[in-house]
Design an enzyme around this catalytic site. Structure first.
Site, short mmCIF file in Angstrom:
data_model
loop_
_atom_site.label_atom_id
_atom_site.label_comp_id
_atom_site.label_asym_id
_atom_site.label_seq_id
_atom_site.Cartn_x
_atom_site.Cartn_y
_atom_site.Cartn_z
N LYS A 80 0.85 -1.19 0.00
CA LYS A 80 0.00 0.00 0.00
C LYS A 80 0.89 1.23 0.00
O LYS A 80 2.02 1.19 0.48
CB LYS A 80 -0.86 0.01 1.28
CG LYS A 80 -2.10 0.85 1.18
CD LYS A 80 -3.26 0.09 0.58
CE LYS A 80 -4.47 0.97 0.41
NZ LYS A 80 -5.63 0.25 -0.13
N GLY A 177 -27.02 0.74 1.47
CA GLY A 177 -26.19 1.55 0.58
C GLY A 177 -26.36 1.12 -0.87
O GLY A 177 -26.11 -0.03 -1.21
N GLY A 179 -24.93 2.69 -3.66
CA GLY A 179 -23.99 3.49 -4.46
C GLY A 179 -23.45 2.63 -5.57
O GLY A 179 -24.18 1.83 -6.18
P1 NAD Z 1 -20.33 4.43 -2.83
O1 NAD Z 1 -19.89 5.64 -2.12
O2 NAD Z 1 -20.51 4.48 -4.31
O3 NAD Z 1 -21.71 3.90 -2.19
C1 NAD Z 1 -21.99 3.90 -0.85
C2 NAD Z 1 -23.43 4.34 -0.70
O4 NAD Z 1 -23.81 4.22 0.66
C3 NAD Z 1 -23.65 5.80 -1.09
O5 NAD Z 1 -24.69 5.86 -2.06
C4 NAD Z 1 -24.05 6.48 0.21
O6 NAD Z 1 -24.99 7.50 0.04
C5 NAD Z 1 -24.63 5.32 0.98
N1 NAD Z 1 -24.61 5.49 2.44
C6 NAD Z 1 -23.69 6.11 3.19
N2 NAD Z 1 -24.05 6.06 4.49
C7 NAD Z 1 -25.20 5.37 4.54
C8 NAD Z 1 -26.07 4.97 5.60
N3 NAD Z 1 -25.80 5.28 6.88
N4 NAD Z 1 -27.17 4.26 5.31
C9 NAD Z 1 -27.45 3.95 4.01
N5 NAD Z 1 -26.67 4.30 2.98
C10 NAD Z 1 -25.56 5.00 3.23
O7 NAD Z 1 -19.29 3.29 -2.42
P2 NAD Z 1 -19.07 1.85 -3.08
O8 NAD Z 1 -17.98 1.96 -4.08
O9 NAD Z 1 -20.37 1.24 -3.44
O10 NAD Z 1 -18.45 1.09 -1.83
C11 NAD Z 1 -19.27 0.67 -0.76
C12 NAD Z 1 -18.41 -0.09 0.24
O11 NAD Z 1 -17.75 -1.15 -0.42
C13 NAD Z 1 -17.31 0.75 0.88
O12 NAD Z 1 -17.11 0.28 2.20
C14 NAD Z 1 -16.09 0.42 0.04
O13 NAD Z 1 -14.89 0.60 0.75
C15 NAD Z 1 -16.35 -1.05 -0.24
N6 NAD Z 1 -15.65 -1.56 -1.43
C16 NAD Z 1 -15.91 -1.01 -2.65
C17 NAD Z 1 -15.23 -1.50 -3.76
C18 NAD Z 1 -15.51 -0.97 -5.14
O14 NAD Z 1 -15.08 -1.61 -6.13
N7 NAD Z 1 -16.22 0.13 -5.31
C19 NAD Z 1 -14.27 -2.53 -3.62
C20 NAD Z 1 -14.05 -3.07 -2.33
C21 NAD Z 1 -14.74 -2.57 -1.26
#
Ligand code: NAD
Length: 358
Positions: A80, A177, A179
């Site tokens: 990292k 969530g 997202g």
């Molecule tokens: P993102 O930011 O696109 O989506 C997260 C969503 O959660 C957002 O829409 C946000 O509004 C919502 N949110 C935040 N707080 C909330 C709450 N209290 N209640 C309900 N919804 C809430 O993020 P993502 O890329 O979808 O990632 C989500 C999780 O997955 C994170 O923990 C990230 O570290 C993990 N992750 C993502 C990836 C990836 O490829 N994107 C890879 C590994 C891990």
């Protein structure tokens, strides 16, 4: 901070500090373990309170990547980089090219990627100075669909473990969530015939988007998601959502989603879920789809989405193996995943102990 003491305790290989006078780039790379292959892990750009905080963060994150890559069945180690700076002020072509030049000096022992506050576009600048970078836009692109697909297979494996079948038609789901990953996961669940999917969100635009895209999915208020009587709770938003307050409210059989650092305290809350007989899919195993996807950029014949997505499907069998390790060791699944990772690293290390000419 006693850096060598910490490195000795957790078996770190290398910790490097670097500074570029032209751009003000200031960062730390940590290579935790390269037994399985070159270390890979993203570059995080953050305003740290002090150098010790930055050092501890990079050490912790690099070790996490070792476990993640090992459980994902990849021939990669854990590494990292953290950059100390304000993303709103420091980002520029020359800043990331300086990072690329520095990454190149590590001679391939470390491969970088985007992380918090660094994007695939930034990595294009890094790539102008080094080959040791993945997840640039012209290659595997956005990792979120891959991460969601991996979580989908992990949910299927968890259903199989708990109910003896991974058929979704009688199963209900609560997705926290919607997202980048939650949206794709909801789509995958519906396509597989899920009986009922609930979701929660705090972003109004995302709520509206999901309601329009998937009219049968039901919205619930953020705090009520924990109380739903569903088979699977899928955390896809924040970390630390499994804690003293939430675990006692759960009515689900399985916790499995894309979010990182789901357990507020790995030991305590891993054990608490086990005590409640709720099957927990370890976060760094079930959310490795994005990592598996980018790792395919390193293939000699180049990135292929079909090959990457078929590799991601193997999360299913790996999780079943990890659930078996948990039973054999009478431990919680987060710990079982670490045992599984350590075993793979040790075995491959022993396997390589005799010389073979290639
Ligand atoms: P993102 O930011 O696109 O989506 C997260 C969503 O959660 C957002 O829409 C946000 O509004 C919502 N949110 C935040 N707080 C909330 C709450 N209290 N209640 C309900 N919804 C809430 O993020 P993502 O890329 O979808 O990632 C989500 C999780 O997955 C994170 O923990 C990230 O570290 C993990 N992750 C993502 C990836 C990836 O490829 N994107 C890879 C590994 C891990």
């Amino acid at each position: 901070m006693k850096k060598f003491e910490y490195m000795e305790k957790y078996g770190y290989e290398q910790l490097v500090f670097f500074h570029d006078a032209t751009t003000g780039l200031k960062g730390i790379t940590c290579i935790h373990n390269t037994t399985l292959g070159p270390s890979l892990g993203g570059t995080r750009l953050w305003v740290y309170d002090n150098e010790d905080d930055a050092t501890l963060d990079v050490l912790r994150l690099a070790r996490g990547m070792t476990y993640k890559a090992a459980c994902a069945g990849l021939n990669l180690g854990g590494g990292k980089t953290v950059l100390i700076g304000d993303a709103k002020k420091v980002k520029s072509e020359e800043y990331f090219r300086a990072l690329g030049r520095y990454v190149q000096t590590l001679g391939g022992r470390y491969i970088t990627a985007p992380d918090v506050n660094t994007s695939a576009k930034d990595m294009q600048y890094v790539n102008m100075e080094t080959d040791y970078v993945v997840a640039i836009p012209t290659k595997s692109g956005n990792p979120s669909p891959a991460t969601a697909r991996g979580a989908f297979h992990g949910i299927r494996a968890s259903l199989k473990e708990r109910f003896g079948t991974d058929d979704m038609s009688e199963r209900t789901f609560a997705v926290q969530g919607a997202g980048q990953t939650g949206d794709f996961l909801i789509g995958d669940l519906l396509e597989a015939g899920a009986k009922k999917v609930y979701f929660t969100e705090i972003n109004e635009d995302h709520i509206a988007k999901i309601k329009e895209k998937y009219p049968d999915v039901e919205y619930v208020e953020p705090d009520s998601i924990y109380d739903l009587d569903v088979d699977v709770f899928a955390p896809c938003a924040l970390g630390a959502v499994m804690n003293d307050k939430t675990i006692k409210r759960l009515k689900c059989e399985i916790v499995a989603g894309t979010a990182n650092n789901v357990l507020e305290d790995e030991e305590k809350h891993g054990e608490a879920l086990k005590k409640r007989d709720i099957l927990y899919a370890p976060d760094f195993v079930i959310n490795a789809g994005g990592l598996i996807n980018v790792s395919h950029e390193l293939e000699e014949d180049g990135y292929s989405k079909d090959k990457a997505f078929s590799d991601i499907e193997r999360i299913y069998d790996r999780l079943l193996d990890i659930y078996q390790v948990a039973k054999e060791n009478d431990t919680h699944t987060q710990e079982a995943a670490k045992i599984f990772a350590r075993r793979r690293i040790e075995t491959i290390n022993k396997l390589h102990s005799n010389y073979i000419k290639r």
